[in-house]
Design a protein around this motif. Structure first.
Motif, short mmCIF file in Angstrom:
data_model
loop_
_atom_site.label_atom_id
_atom_site.label_comp_id
_atom_site.label_asym_id
_atom_site.label_seq_id
_atom_site.Cartn_x
_atom_site.Cartn_y
_atom_site.Cartn_z
N UNK A 7 0.80 -1.22 0.00
CA UNK A 7 0.00 0.00 0.00
C UNK A 7 0.83 1.27 0.00
N UNK A 8 2.13 1.16 -0.20
CA UNK A 8 3.00 2.33 -0.18
C UNK A 8 2.65 3.27 -1.33
N UNK A 9 2.66 4.57 -1.07
CA UNK A 9 2.37 5.53 -2.15
C UNK A 9 3.57 5.68 -3.08
N UNK A 10 3.34 6.37 -4.18
CA UNK A 10 4.43 6.66 -5.11
C UNK A 10 5.46 7.55 -4.44
N UNK A 11 6.71 7.48 -4.86
CA UNK A 11 7.74 8.33 -4.24
C UNK A 11 7.46 9.80 -4.53
N UNK A 36 19.84 -0.04 -17.03
CA UNK A 36 18.56 0.06 -17.73
C UNK A 36 17.51 -0.82 -17.09
N UNK A 37 17.87 -2.05 -16.75
CA UNK A 37 16.92 -2.99 -16.17
C UNK A 37 16.50 -2.54 -14.77
N UNK A 38 17.47 -2.15 -13.96
CA UNK A 38 17.16 -1.72 -12.59
C UNK A 38 16.23 -0.51 -12.60
N UNK A 39 16.54 0.47 -13.44
CA UNK A 39 15.72 1.68 -13.47
C UNK A 39 14.33 1.39 -14.04
N UNK A 40 14.26 0.55 -15.07
CA UNK A 40 12.96 0.21 -15.66
C UNK A 40 12.07 -0.49 -14.64
N UNK A 41 12.64 -1.42 -13.88
CA UNK A 41 11.87 -2.13 -12.85
C UNK A 41 11.39 -1.15 -11.78
N UNK A 42 12.26 -0.22 -11.38
CA UNK A 42 11.88 0.76 -10.36
C UNK A 42 10.73 1.63 -10.83
N UNK A 43 10.81 2.11 -12.08
CA UNK A 43 9.75 2.97 -12.62
C UNK A 43 8.44 2.20 -12.76
N UNK A 44 8.51 0.95 -13.20
CA UNK A 44 7.30 0.14 -13.32
C UNK A 44 6.63 -0.04 -11.96
N UNK A 45 7.40 -0.26 -10.93
CA UNK A 45 6.84 -0.43 -9.59
C UNK A 45 6.25 0.88 -9.08
N UNK A 46 6.96 1.98 -9.31
CA UNK A 46 6.43 3.28 -8.88
C UNK A 46 5.12 3.60 -9.58
N UNK A 47 5.06 3.31 -10.88
CA UNK A 47 3.88 3.69 -11.66
C UNK A 47 2.63 2.93 -11.26
N UNK A 48 2.79 1.81 -10.55
CA UNK A 48 1.63 1.04 -10.10
C UNK A 48 1.13 1.47 -8.73
N UNK A 49 1.84 2.40 -8.10
CA UNK A 49 1.48 2.81 -6.75
C UNK A 49 0.50 3.98 -6.77
N UNK A 50 -0.31 4.10 -5.74
CA UNK A 50 -1.27 5.21 -5.65
C UNK A 50 -0.54 6.56 -5.68
N UNK A 93 0.84 8.04 -8.32
CA UNK A 93 1.78 8.26 -9.43
C UNK A 93 1.02 8.90 -10.59
N UNK A 94 1.50 10.03 -11.06
CA UNK A 94 0.79 10.74 -12.13
C UNK A 94 1.71 11.53 -13.02
N UNK A 95 1.16 12.54 -13.66
CA UNK A 95 1.90 13.32 -14.65
C UNK A 95 3.11 14.02 -14.03
N UNK A 96 2.98 14.48 -12.81
CA UNK A 96 4.12 15.16 -12.18
C UNK A 96 5.31 14.22 -12.03
N UNK A 97 5.05 12.95 -11.75
CA UNK A 97 6.15 11.99 -11.64
C UNK A 97 6.81 11.75 -12.99
N UNK A 98 5.98 11.66 -14.04
CA UNK A 98 6.55 11.49 -15.38
C UNK A 98 7.42 12.69 -15.74
N UNK A 99 6.96 13.89 -15.36
CA UNK A 99 7.76 15.08 -15.63
C UNK A 99 9.01 15.12 -14.77
#
Length: 349
Positions: A227-231, A266-280, A282-288
């Motif tokens: 249940x952790x929120x996005x960073x 590349x793999x480590x960062x991609x996995x981290x972003x995928x996990x972040x993007x599934x958390x409550x 996470x939105x446009x500000x994070x992408x920016x």
């Protein structure tokens, strides 16, 4: 009865469509911005070309800008987002560097290329380290980052098409013509042509990537593991800056260690972003935030690397600082615009 945000947006679009000139300008301005921003980031912010070479920008836009526009319009018209754009960006990289200027197969494309390569794969006729970094730079910095920035500058039309059928046809024609021109000019300069097997292989990979771009799930992150929120946004941005900077610095490592380090990052960062993007949350500000980290990396890299067209003059050095400042200011404006409208995920990323 209250009107939802989606209904309000549809009503706004309907009102605009009733005034064709206004609607056309509204769609067209972001498209023109992306058309020019893609080569500006891809070549000038990177420092590959100097400010004194700025006259080449419109010619580079024929391929860079048109390619980024086609990627963006194709993804948005199909209701897709970041994952599709990134995969199409990889396909674009292989089209440009494998099929058009054929740099990936030409061991003498630039001075010292063959002498400095110790990760050459003879069976495919490519340098592994060069291929990895070139593909990443095109997929992320030449296409995805400019697309994300321009979309965030027009948040009300971020996920909507900017071009009609005629505009797409014109853009595709411009891309084809620009690609043909660049391919011919490169051949005139180098006299190099890739083998039939290399062209066929690259074409098959590009076709496979295009198919994969529309098969990848919209939400590839899956359900959050906790249940952790996005960073926080600044953590996402700082992580993107650190990882992309380390990725660029892998070229200082010897041989296959460079390839292994680049792939691991590349793999480590991609996995981290995928996990972040599934958390409550996470939105446009994070992408920016992620994009801002990448822009910062290109900013310092562009001010320190040697341009392929020769040493910089004092005017070029000042111009490089101005381009970096412009890129960072534009990114900050995009972040500010996204902050004003972002209430979490809203449609495809």
């Amino acid at each position: 009865m209250p009107v939802t945000a989606a209904e309000h947006e549809d009503m706004t679009d309907t009102a605009e469509d009733a005034v064709p000139d206004r609607a056309g300008r509204r769609r067209g301005l972001p498209a023109v911005g992306l058309f020019l921003l893609s080569p500006l980031f891809g070549e000038y912010l990177l420092g590959n070309l100097k400010v004194s070479d700025l006259a080449l920008l419109p010619f580079l836009a024929l391929m860079y800008g048109a390619g980024a526009l086609l990627i963006r319009e194709t993804a948005r018209r199909s209701g897709r987002g970041s994952a599709t754009m990134l995969i199409l960006g990889v396909a674009y990289a292989l089209v440009e560097e494998g099929l058009i200027d054929q740099m990936l197969f030409n061991q003498h494309y630039f001075v010292g290329q063959s002498e400095g390569s110790d990760t050459y794969i003879g069976a495919f006729g490519v340098d592994a380290s060069l291929t990895i970094i070139v593909v990443a730079m095109h997929a992320i910095w030449s296409t995805y980052i400019p697309i994300t920035i321009v979309e965030s500058l027009v948040p009300d039309r971020r996920a909507r098409p900017w071009l009609g059928p005629v505009g797409i046809a014109v853009t595709a024609s411009v891309f084809a013509g620009g690609s043909a021109w660049l391919g011919w000019e490169t051949y005139r300069e180098t006299g190099f042509l890739a083998s039939e097997a290399q062209v066929t292989g690259a074409s098959l990979v590009v076709a496979g990537l295009v198919v994969a771009a529309f098969l990848v799930p919209q939400r590839v992150g899956g359900p959050p593991p906790s249940g952790r929120p996005a960073p926080r946004v600044w953590i996402a941005g700082l992580s993107a800056f650190a990882m992309s900077s380390l990725f660029m610095l892998t070229e200082t490592l010897p041989g296959w260690l460079e390839v292994a380090a680049a792939l691991l990052l590349m793999v480590v960062f991609a996995v981290a972003v995928l996990r972040w993007s599934s958390r409550p949350g996470f939105g446009e500000r994070h992408r920016l935030g992620l994009v801002a980290g990448g822009v910062l990396t290109y900013a310092w890299l562009g001010l320190t690397m040697e341009p392929e067209t020769g040493p910089r003059s004092m005017n070029d050095q000042v111009g490089g600082v101005l381009i970096a400042g412009f890129a960072l200011a534009l990114t900050a404006l995009a972040v500010r615009r996204s902050t004003a409208v972002d209430n979490g995920p809203a449609g495809p990323g």
